[in-house]
Enzyme design. Structure first.
Site, short mmCIF file in Angstrom:
data_model
loop_
_atom_site.label_atom_id
_atom_site.label_comp_id
_atom_site.label_asym_id
_atom_site.label_seq_id
_atom_site.Cartn_x
_atom_site.Cartn_y
_atom_site.Cartn_z
N LYS A 36 -2.56 -4.92 -6.06
CA LYS A 36 -2.80 -5.98 -6.95
C LYS A 36 -4.32 -6.16 -7.14
O LYS A 36 -5.14 -5.75 -6.01
CB LYS A 36 -2.27 -7.47 -6.44
N GLY B 298 5.50 -25.08 -15.53
CA GLY B 298 4.67 -24.05 -16.26
C GLY B 298 5.57 -23.35 -17.60
O GLY B 298 6.49 -22.99 -17.41
N GLY C 263 4.07 -21.25 -20.00
CA GLY C 263 3.23 -20.01 -20.44
C GLY C 263 4.38 -18.94 -20.85
O GLY C 263 5.39 -19.02 -21.22
N VAL D 48 5.72 -16.84 -19.23
CA VAL D 48 7.15 -16.51 -18.63
C VAL D 48 8.20 -17.63 -18.50
O VAL D 48 9.22 -17.67 -19.10
CB VAL D 48 6.98 -16.40 -16.82
P1 NAD Z 1 0.63 -18.03 -18.02
O1 NAD Z 1 -0.85 -18.04 -17.97
O2 NAD Z 1 1.21 -17.50 -19.32
O3 NAD Z 1 1.26 -19.44 -17.91
C1 NAD Z 1 1.26 -20.01 -16.81
C2 NAD Z 1 1.30 -21.46 -17.32
O4 NAD Z 1 1.35 -22.39 -16.06
C3 NAD Z 1 0.04 -22.06 -18.15
O5 NAD Z 1 0.67 -22.86 -19.13
C4 NAD Z 1 -0.79 -23.11 -17.33
O6 NAD Z 1 -1.48 -24.14 -17.91
C5 NAD Z 1 0.64 -23.74 -16.21
N1 NAD Z 1 0.24 -24.14 -15.08
C6 NAD Z 1 -0.86 -23.84 -14.17
N2 NAD Z 1 -0.83 -24.63 -13.11
C7 NAD Z 1 0.38 -25.51 -13.36
C8 NAD Z 1 0.91 -26.64 -12.60
N3 NAD Z 1 0.26 -26.94 -11.27
N4 NAD Z 1 1.77 -27.21 -13.15
C9 NAD Z 1 2.39 -27.02 -14.25
N5 NAD Z 1 1.99 -25.98 -15.20
C10 NAD Z 1 0.83 -25.14 -14.54
O7 NAD Z 1 1.24 -17.19 -16.86
P2 NAD Z 1 2.67 -16.22 -16.89
O8 NAD Z 1 2.55 -14.76 -17.22
O9 NAD Z 1 3.56 -17.02 -17.63
O10 NAD Z 1 2.90 -16.36 -15.32
C11 NAD Z 1 3.38 -17.37 -14.45
C12 NAD Z 1 3.81 -17.01 -13.32
O11 NAD Z 1 4.66 -15.92 -13.25
C13 NAD Z 1 2.66 -16.50 -12.35
O12 NAD Z 1 2.72 -16.95 -11.04
C14 NAD Z 1 2.81 -15.01 -12.43
O13 NAD Z 1 1.98 -14.24 -11.30
C15 NAD Z 1 4.02 -14.93 -12.33
N6 NAD Z 1 4.50 -13.65 -12.89
C16 NAD Z 1 4.24 -13.41 -14.19
C17 NAD Z 1 4.73 -12.02 -14.68
C18 NAD Z 1 4.55 -11.66 -16.02
O14 NAD Z 1 5.13 -10.79 -16.61
N7 NAD Z 1 3.68 -12.41 -16.89
C19 NAD Z 1 5.37 -11.21 -13.79
C20 NAD Z 1 5.75 -11.75 -12.55
C21 NAD Z 1 5.43 -12.97 -12.15
#
Ligand code: NAD
Length: 354
Positions: free
Chosen positions: A81, A182, A184, A186
């Site tokens: 990572k 969240g 976003g 995912v």
């Molecule tokens: P992203 O940046 O698209 O979305 C994250 C969202 O969470 C954002 O809208 C942000 O405003 C919100 N957020 C942050 N802190 C918050 C809180 N305290 N309360 C409520 N909302 C909050 O990121 P993503 O790609 O959707 O990833 C989300 C999680 O999933 C992360 O932990 C990431 O490591 C994990 N993840 C992502 C993937 C992937 O394929 N993108 C794969 C495995 C794990």
């Protein structure tokens, strides 16, 4: 070095590298936890950390999580990572990404990067100008790869349905109440898939407008970010940042199941058993959220080794996530260990550390 040894999250990581590029202002950390099964694969996070020590902890925990995730997903990859330490304004420049790409390249393929929080597909294209050890690049048609978010969401959707079947004895999601933290890439994807099945959705994001827009689109309810963990629901789905399951967070939960995509949801190892004591079924994060890494790994192996490139192969492997979860929950019931402990033991055996 001493700092890493006293850092409780240091777990015999094979490499922890600090990258500093004065010209571009880049400061980054790259960690390889294990390359036992193959090159360390895992995304790059672009984030502002209050303290540099927080970034060290994050990269150590995230890279170990990737070792476990890749092993449990049956991928020929180890765990790695990277985190880029953003300034408070979150300024990201092409020069910074180029410097980061050169740092990845200098590891000669021991680390293969992809998107994580704060890094877009366009950023990956910029990084790929400096190194071929990149996945999550744009793809065309029905090929594996591209933005991993939708594939991660697909796996979580399957995993939530498996948990509902296991814990609630329900085969459908009609009216099942899921509270998502969240919204976003995912969380938004999971919500859209669940909405198609008639699930009742409560949505929260620190970007309140984002949560509200999704609630309007899917006929759900938006709640303030600090209220979502105490929402009475069937499933709490953490899809923002990690460490939300600490003593205080677990005490607030009013749900039967925790199943979501955020990495490192348990603040400390003792919090898995605490969830189990409360009778809450937990889907270990690195098992349920493997969809994205399955997709980008197949894309990488297709490009570099002529492996299968077909999106149907990605879907087939993602569809195995519920089986793995079911196996973990059954072993947990039989052994008295919590699901996270069972999953950790399985993963450690697979990476030769059991
Ligand atoms: P992203 O940046 O698209 O979305 C994250 C969202 O969470 C954002 O809208 C942000 O405003 C919100 N957020 C942050 N802190 C918050 C809180 N305290 N309360 C409520 N909302 C909050 O990121 P993503 O790609 O959707 O990833 C989300 C999680 O999933 C992360 O932990 C990431 O490591 C994990 N993840 C992502 C993937 C992937 O394929 N993108 C794969 C495995 C794990």
């Amino acid at each position: 070095m001493t700092a890493f040894w006293i850092e409780p999250d240091f777990d015999d990581h094979e490499l922890v590298q600090l990258v500093s590029d004065r010209d571009s202002g880049l400061t980054a950390l790259i960690a390889l936890h294990s390359t036992h099964l193959g090159p360390g694969a895992g995304g790059t996070r672009f984030w502002h950390y209050a303290e540099p020590a927080d970034a060290v902890r994050d990269v150590l925990r995230l890279s170990r999580g990737m070792s476990y995730k890749n092993a449990m997903a049956g991928l020929p990859m180890g765990g790695g990572k990277a985190v880029i330490l953003a300034d408070p304004a979150g300024q990201k420049t092409p020069q910074m990404l180029a410097a980061f790409g050169r740092a990845v390249n200098s590891l000669g393929g021991r680390y293969v990067t992809a998107e994580d929080v704060g890094i877009t597909e366009a950023d990956m294209v910029a990084i790929a100008r400096e190194t071929r050890f990149v996945s999550g690049l744009p793809v065309e048609g029905d090929a594996a790869g591209g933005d991993p978010g939708p594939f991660t969401a697909m796996g979580i959707y399957h995993g939530i349905k498996a948990a509902v079947r296991h814990k609630l004895g329900r085969d459908d999601m009609q009216g099942v109440h899921v509270a998502l933290q969240g919204t976003g890439s995912v969380g938004g994807g999971v919500a859209r898939l669940l909405a198609r099945d008639g699930a009742r959705l409560t949505l929260a994001d620190i970007d309140a407008a984002r949560a509200q827009a999704l609630a309007d689109e899917l006929d759900g309810d938006a709640v303030p970010a600090d209220a979502v963990m105490s929402t009475a629901c069937d499933v709490f789905s953490p899809n923002a940042l990690g460490a939300v399951l600490d003593e205080e967070g677990i005490a607030r939960l009013d749900c039967a199941i925790v199943a979501g995509g955020a990495n490192n949801q348990l603040a400390r190892p003792e919090h898995g058993p605490l969830l189990a004591e409360r009778g809450i079924l937990y889907a270990p994060d690195y098992v349920i959220n493997a969809g994205g890494i399955i997709s980008v790994t197949l894309e990488y192996l297709c490009r570099t080794e002529g492996g299968p490139c077909d999106i149907n192969e990605v879907r087939r492997r993602i569809a195995l996530i519920p089986e793995r979860l079911q196996q973990i929950w059954e072993e947990s019931a039989a052994s008295g260990l919590s699901p996270d402990q069972v999953a950790d033991r399985m993963a450690q055996r697979l990476i030769g550390r059991g």
